[in-house]
Write a protein that holds these residues in place. Structure first.
Motif, mmCIF file in Angstrom:
data_model
loop_
_atom_site.group_PDB
_atom_site.id
_atom_site.type_symbol
_atom_site.label_atom_id
_atom_site.label_comp_id
_atom_site.label_asym_id
_atom_site.label_seq_id
_atom_site.Cartn_x
_atom_site.Cartn_y
_atom_site.Cartn_z
ATOM 1 N N CYS A 1 -1.141 -12.734 7.896
ATOM 2 C CA CYS A 1 -0.270 -12.013 6.948
ATOM 3 C C CYS A 1 -0.625 -10.536 6.886
ATOM 4 O O CYS A 1 0.247 -9.664 6.910
ATOM 5 C CB CYS A 1 -0.377 -12.654 5.559
ATOM 6 S SG CYS A 1 0.400 -14.283 5.465
ATOM 7 N N TRP A 2 -1.940 -10.279 6.778
ATOM 8 C CA TRP A 2 -2.363 -8.872 6.728
ATOM 9 C C TRP A 2 -1.972 -8.142 8.013
ATOM 10 O O TRP A 2 -1.517 -7.006 7.981
ATOM 11 C CB TRP A 2 -3.883 -8.782 6.530
ATOM 12 C CG TRP A 2 -4.285 -8.910 5.092
ATOM 13 C CD1 TRP A 2 -4.902 -9.974 4.514
ATOM 14 C CD2 TRP A 2 -4.064 -7.956 4.054
ATOM 15 N NE1 TRP A 2 -5.101 -9.753 3.182
ATOM 16 C CE2 TRP A 2 -4.596 -8.504 2.869
ATOM 17 C CE3 TRP A 2 -3.479 -6.700 4.002
ATOM 18 C CZ2 TRP A 2 -4.559 -7.844 1.655
ATOM 19 C CZ3 TRP A 2 -3.447 -6.054 2.801
ATOM 20 C CH2 TRP A 2 -3.979 -6.622 1.637
ATOM 21 N N TYR B 1 5.079 -2.160 -5.456
ATOM 22 C CA TYR B 1 6.393 -1.956 -4.847
ATOM 23 C C TYR B 1 7.323 -1.343 -5.897
ATOM 24 O O TYR B 1 7.450 -1.862 -7.004
ATOM 25 C CB TYR B 1 6.954 -3.280 -4.346
ATOM 26 C CG TYR B 1 8.370 -3.187 -3.814
ATOM 27 C CD1 TYR B 1 8.619 -2.702 -2.545
ATOM 28 C CD2 TYR B 1 9.448 -3.594 -4.601
ATOM 29 C CE1 TYR B 1 9.915 -2.626 -2.046
ATOM 30 C CE2 TYR B 1 10.754 -3.516 -4.120
ATOM 31 C CZ TYR B 1 10.963 -3.017 -2.846
ATOM 32 O OH TYR B 1 12.253 -2.936 -2.362
ATOM 33 N N ASN C 1 6.706 -1.342 0.713
ATOM 34 C CA ASN C 1 6.244 -2.566 1.372
ATOM 35 C C ASN C 1 6.106 -3.648 0.317
ATOM 36 O O ASN C 1 5.225 -3.613 -0.541
ATOM 37 C CB ASN C 1 4.902 -2.321 2.064
ATOM 38 C CG ASN C 1 4.516 -3.479 2.961
ATOM 39 O OD1 ASN C 1 4.826 -4.629 2.668
ATOM 40 N ND2 ASN C 1 3.853 -3.166 4.058
ATOM 41 N N MET C 2 6.976 -4.647 0.401
ATOM 42 C CA MET C 2 7.012 -5.675 -0.627
ATOM 43 C C MET C 2 5.785 -6.580 -0.600
ATOM 44 O O MET C 2 5.534 -7.319 -1.563
ATOM 45 C CB MET C 2 8.282 -6.519 -0.475
ATOM 46 C CG MET C 2 9.572 -5.717 -0.643
ATOM 47 S SD MET C 2 11.064 -6.707 -0.455
ATOM 48 C CE MET C 2 10.986 -7.699 -1.940
ATOM 49 N N GLU C 3 5.017 -6.529 0.467
ATOM 50 C CA GLU C 3 3.821 -7.347 0.564
ATOM 51 C C GLU C 3 2.636 -6.704 -0.169
ATOM 52 O O GLU C 3 1.601 -7.344 -0.340
ATOM 53 C CB GLU C 3 3.441 -7.552 2.044
ATOM 54 C CG GLU C 3 4.555 -8.140 2.887
ATOM 55 C CD GLU C 3 4.910 -9.551 2.474
ATOM 56 O OE1 GLU C 3 4.031 -10.218 1.881
ATOM 57 O OE2 GLU C 3 6.044 -9.988 2.723
ATOM 58 N N LEU C 4 2.782 -5.434 -0.556
ATOM 59 C CA LEU C 4 1.694 -4.728 -1.224
ATOM 60 C C LEU C 4 2.008 -4.592 -2.709
ATOM 61 O O LEU C 4 3.145 -4.766 -3.156
ATOM 62 C CB LEU C 4 1.490 -3.348 -0.595
ATOM 63 C CG LEU C 4 1.143 -3.323 0.891
ATOM 64 C CD1 LEU C 4 0.990 -1.899 1.367
ATOM 65 C CD2 LEU C 4 -0.145 -4.106 1.159
ATOM 66 N N CYS D 1 0.530 -8.847 9.887
ATOM 67 C CA CYS D 1 1.968 -8.606 9.837
ATOM 68 C C CYS D 1 2.301 -7.414 8.943
ATOM 69 O O CYS D 1 3.151 -6.604 9.244
ATOM 70 C CB CYS D 1 2.689 -9.854 9.315
ATOM 71 S SG CYS D 1 2.632 -11.239 10.481
ATOM 72 N N VAL D 2 1.573 -7.332 7.804
ATOM 73 C CA VAL D 2 1.814 -6.204 6.906
ATOM 74 C C VAL D 2 1.466 -4.891 7.583
ATOM 75 O O VAL D 2 2.211 -3.933 7.575
ATOM 76 C CB VAL D 2 0.997 -6.389 5.613
ATOM 77 C CG1 VAL D 2 1.036 -5.102 4.802
ATOM 78 C CG2 VAL D 2 1.561 -7.555 4.794
ATOM 79 N N LYS E 1 3.931 -3.791 10.227
ATOM 80 C CA LYS E 1 5.325 -3.616 9.864
ATOM 81 C C LYS E 1 5.763 -2.175 10.124
ATOM 82 O O LYS E 1 5.081 -1.234 9.749
ATOM 83 C CB LYS E 1 5.508 -3.966 8.391
ATOM 84 C CG LYS E 1 6.963 -3.865 7.936
ATOM 85 C CD LYS E 1 7.083 -4.272 6.472
ATOM 86 C CE LYS E 1 8.541 -4.176 6.027
ATOM 87 N NZ LYS E 1 8.667 -4.526 4.592
#
Length: 983
Positions: free
Chosen positions: A17-18, A261, A255-258, A20-21, A24
């Motif tokens: 996941c990290w 947001y 970035n919606m993963e952080l 991928c983040v 991105k």
């Protein structure tokens, strides 16, 4: 075991996941253009780079002395290029050519080629284009033209570009001359600025009139109007949209993963700010000035956020955001076909708060404000390797900056400006000496000892286009001197004893600035009348000899008020003008001109305003370098017992010497052939032992019924009507009845009633007003003890030091006084005003016997000997260009209706102006000489104004120059610029 594998699996998934983040990548769509029917938000990326303020121009460029301010212009320009290359939709504007040209010279050919491509594509736009963003209160219009021309011609030569936009975003008020002359007449399509009075701004927001068509000249009217816009607040972004490194505005975290947001919140705030600005702006276009002082030192931090805003705001769809420039914005406003409010006069004075009138800087650093050799350079031929006027031209250009001549820089920066001017003047003096030596075929020397039988040769050069007479004063060691003209005829001269006050200043400042006392002490001023032909010189000879009995030393009369037996009236003046003083009061009481039959009671006095210290609770606005905030008013009297009054009389002039008090000395001169009084003031050191800062003014009082009305010049050009406690554009709330009625004076101030006009001309920019009817007031000097919290961070407390002992600065200056019958004063204001700006230039050499006289040219005129320019025309530029061509500017000095005889069309015969050359081609240019006049006129945008029914009446202008006749016509207030090929 199974549990352990589970945690390993979770760890692997988290890593994925990290990864991928981190991997991105978002492509931001920045291709937005103007969208009809939507609110368009024009994001204008810019930096405002003062060419000296808190740091010197050199320190700002290289980024040194950062303990004062973290600013490096080199970093800004280095950073902009890769940031623009990263996205072809990004745009940036740059203004100050003093910095840009320095940076340009440091770049490789590859970088220069890249920059040229960025300019050609429109990504990088050079706007305004002067060497600096000049002040609009203190500079003379000729200096404004010169510094703008210096920048514009470089841009044209290097990039074949003519700047379209005026960008005067930081000067502290705005002049009518800036609008019609330095904007419309240089070919700008619009002019934008940041600072107008807070009451004016509030009203303009309410009625959507921040953007106007500004018609600054009543003489040139709509032919020299400009679309002009004041920003809603200042020249910065809306609140919460600053993105320099370490700025605290929230970034767009998309970035919606952080965590944090915030795209919806940031978009909503953007749209709200845009709609708020749209509510005070006409059409569906608003400009956001995305930058401020010395920003974009790391440009990516700004562009990254603007990329995101354009991308997400346009996805949202409520408004349209785009990278833009003031040129794109101007074209959009023009395309809207709107009728705009009409603005006349100017935007002075400027206040940003209730008690904060920025009218102190009109006088701040009066000595720096007091600082034309290029004509002589033209006659000699421009030198590539020897002395020339380039350094002085650069130094003078920098000195026009709105934190230089304004007097609003730190002390060490003011010292730097003065140093540059001193070096430039030294080099220009060599040009004067060399040029006159070339024209006279002499060698140049500056010292001569008359006791060894040699003569002092004085070459008097007249830079004006008409014949001129004036009194020359030269210090001499003793009384055994005579003066002869070029024919060998002895001419009348006069000796005036040097007063102790003058010698004391001379000696003190010689030690302060050169480190040593003068080797000799002159005893007298030798005064004689000199004349010189148009654009030419005459020669005079000073030698030892017995003076005629009638030409003895000026009679000195020390006046004591205790002499009750004598007549109280003391009349001075050897010609038509008489000034009458009261013996008892030792003051001026009457003005009499026997030729014009004008008689008027006149008084002159000195006063100081105590500068407010900002000490009261909830009222912390102090008087300082920018702001004039008077507290109390104190008349300056001779209570210290040091007053004195001495009269010197002679055949050429009379002088009245007055010791007003221990720190004010005044000399008033009345000349035989002149009808004005010359007042030389010496003010300082202003005492501050009492802990009070002081703003020193002089007042001229009469019984004229002036009805609150007076007139001040606009940058030395047009005169604008002022009415005390009144503004034409809004209902003024009077909070500062003195400071709020002060205006900049560069040429002069006058008032009138139904029979007389009272005029005062000045030798430097000062502030002035008419606080009472019948009275005119000039502020001469300021010394203050508190900072006014507008950024400079220092009190305006100028000092001069000798052997570690410092005293306050002493300022020596002049003003000129005249009273005329109604309607007759403009002739003096215009002609003598030009003489003040362009005084005689003197060069000295020596002669042993008659050898020098027999082998040199003694008189010269650059024009046909039988020709002179019309009385209403001045030659304001005569300069040889790098390509060998000549830059010529001619100016009509009068406004429409200003004078019955001289406010008319005038003609200049170019063949007679260039009598010693042959004219091959004459090309008329715009004011800054970077494009043809015809070309500029074809491109000019024609703006509609509210209430106008079709076309406005065309102003009268001079016609095209016939290539055969070569005669230039000039209408009132017209300035025409030509590039001339000579052979």
């Amino acid at each position: 075991m199974a549990s352990g594998r589970w945690w390993i699996l979770i760890a692997i998934l988290l890593c994925i996941c990290w990864w991928c983040v981190e991997a991105k990548y978002i492509v931001y769509n920045t291709t937005s253009k103007i969208v009809p029917g939507k609110l368009n938000v024009h994001l204008v990326a810019h930096t405002h780079d003062d060419v000296g303020w808190l740091k010197t121009v050199d320190q700002y460029y290289v980024g040194s002395n950062n303990s004062i301010q973290g600013a490096c212009v080199q970093n800004v320009l280095d950073s902009i290029v890769p940031a623009l290359l990263a996205d072809k939709n990004r745009k940036f504007i740059y203004v100050e050519q003093a910095f840009f040209q320095r940076w340009w010279r440091d770049q490789s050919e590859a970088v220069q080629e890249t920059v040229k491509k960025l300019i050609n594509s429109g990504q990088l736009e050079l706007i305004n284009g002067g060497m600096c963003m000049h002040d609009e209160a203190a500079p003379h219009y000729i200096d404004m033209i010169d510094q703008t021309t210096l920048g514009h011609r470089f841009i044209k030569q290097e990039f074949n570009v003519t700047p379209r936009i005026g960008w005067q975003i930081d000067p502290f008020g705005h002049s009518a001359v800036q609008a019609y002359l330095l904007s419309a007449e240089v070919g700008f399509d619009s002019l934008f600025f940041g600072r107008i009075d807070y009451q004016d701004r509030a009203k303009r927001k309410d009625d959507k009139s921040l953007e106007v068509v500004w018609r600054g000249s009543k003489s040139l009217g709509s032919s020299a109007q400009i679309f002009a816009g004041a920003f809603p607040q200042n020249y910065e972004p809306p609140s919460n949209f600053y993105y320099e490194v370490n700025d605290d505005s929230p970034i767009v975290q998309d970035n919606m993963e952080l965590f944090d947001y915030n795209v919806p919140e940031r978009v909503n705030e953007f749209v709200a700010a845009a709609l708020s600005q749209a509510n005070i702006t006409r059409t569906n276009h608003v400009m956001w000035t995305m930058g401020t002082d010395f920003k974009y030192q790391y440009a990516h931090t700004w562009f990254r956020q603007m990329d995101k805003f354009i991308h997400y705001v346009n996805q949202d769809g409520r408004v349209n955001a785009l990278y833009s420039t003031p040129s794109i914005y101007t074209d959009a406003k023009y395309a809207a076909n709107e009728a705009w409010p009409l603005k006349t006069d100017d935007y002075f004075p400027y206040a940003d708060e209730i008690n904060a009138y920025w009218t102190g800087y009109f006088t701040s650093r009066a000595a720096l404000k007091g600082y034309a050799a290029r004509q002589l350079e033209f006659f000699m031929g421009r030198s590539k390797v020897g002395p020339n006027t380039d350094y002085l031209g650069d130094a003078l250009a920098l000195a026009q900056h709105h934190d230089a001549v304004s007097g609003t820089s730190k002390q060490h920066v003011a010292n730097d400006y003065a140093k540059r001017l001193a070096i430039g003047y030294e080099q220009a003096a060599k040009v004067v000496q060399t040029s006159l030596a070339s024209l006279t075929r002499s060698s140049s020397k500056t010292e001569v000892d008359l006791s060894n039988g040699k003569n002092l040769v004085v070459v008097v050069y007249n830079p004006l286009g008409w014949k001129r007479d004036d009194i020359i004063r030269i210090p001499v060691l003793d009384e055994n001197v005579i003066v002869k003209d070029s024919s060998g005829k002895e001419i009348e001269s006069q000796l005036l004893p040097l007063q102790n006050a003058s010698l004391a200043i001379r000696n003190y400042y010689s030690v302060a600035y050169s480190g040593k006392s003068p080797s000799v002490t002159p005893k007298y001023w030798l005064a004689f009348s000199a004349s010189a032909p148009p654009i030419g010189f005459n020669t005079y000879f000073i030698s030892r000899g017995k003076r005629p009995a009638a030409a003895t030393i000026s009679k000195s009369q020390t006046v004591y008020s205790s002499e009750e037996k004598q007549n109280d009236a003391i009349e001075i003046g050897p010609g038509d003008l008489k000034l009458v003083y009261s013996r008892k009061q030792q003051k001026l009481v009457r003005y009499i001109n026997s030729r014009t039959k004008v008689e008027e009671s006149v008084g002159q006095s000195y006063t100081y305003y105590s500068g407010y210290d900002g000490s009261l609770v909830n009222d912390s606005q102090a008087s300082g370098a920018y702001i004039f905030r008077p507290n109390l008013t104190y008349p300056i009297t001779s209570s210290d017992g040091q007053a004195s009054f001495t009269v010197l009389r002679g055949p050429l002039l009379d002088e009245v010497h007055q010791r007003i008090n221990s720190w004010i000395y005044q000399t008033t001169r009345v000349y035989k052939g002149k009808e004005h009084a010359e007042v030389e003031f010496t003010v300082g050191p202003i005492p501050i032992d009492d802990g009070i800062g002081k703003e020193v003014v002089t007042q001229i009082s009469t019984y004229l019924k002036t009805n609150k009305t007076f007139y001040t010049d606009s940058s030395g050009r047009d005169f604008i009507e002022r009415i005390r406690d009144y503004r034409k554009d809004w209902n003024l709330q009077v909070n500062q009845p003195i400071a709020g009625n002060y205006y900049p004076i560069n040429l002069g101030i006058y008032s009138k009633d139904d029979s007389k006009e009272l005029s005062i001309l000045v030798d430097r920019s000062v502030g002035g007003s008419s606080i009472k009817d019948g009275q005119l007031e000039l502020m001469l000097h300021r010394r203050l003890l508190y900072d006014d919290a507008r950024g400079v961070g220092e009190a305006l407390n100028e000092t001069v030091c000798v052997q570690n002992k410092c005293t306050g600065l002493t300022v020596v200056g002049k003003y000129y006084l005249r009273i005329d019958p109604l309607g007759e004063a403009a002739k003096w204001r215009r002609s003598f005003g030009q003489e003040i700006y362009s005084p005689f230039l003197l060069a000295f050499t020596e002669q042993d016997g008659n050898g020098w006289k027999n082998s040199n040219v003694l008189s010269f005129t650059g024009m046909d000997p039988s020709y002179t320019l019309p009385d209403n025309i001045a030659m304001i530029t005569l300069q040889e260009l790098d390509n060998g061509k000549v830059l010529l500017r001619l100016a009509h000095l009068y406004e429409v209706g200003e004078d019955n005889d001289l406010s008319v069309m005038a003609s200049v015969e170019l063949r007679k102006v260039f009598a010693h050359k042959k004219i091959n081609k004459v090309t008329e240019m715009n004011l800054s000489a970077n494009q043809g006049r015809t070309e500029m006129e074809k491109k000019r945008l024609v703006w509609k104004t509210e209430g106008s029914s079709g076309e406005s009446p065309k102003a009268v202008r001079g016609g095209p120059v016939d290539p055969a006749a070569l005669v230039v016509q000039l209408a009132p207030m017209e300035i025409r610029t030509f590039v001339i090929d000579l052979y």
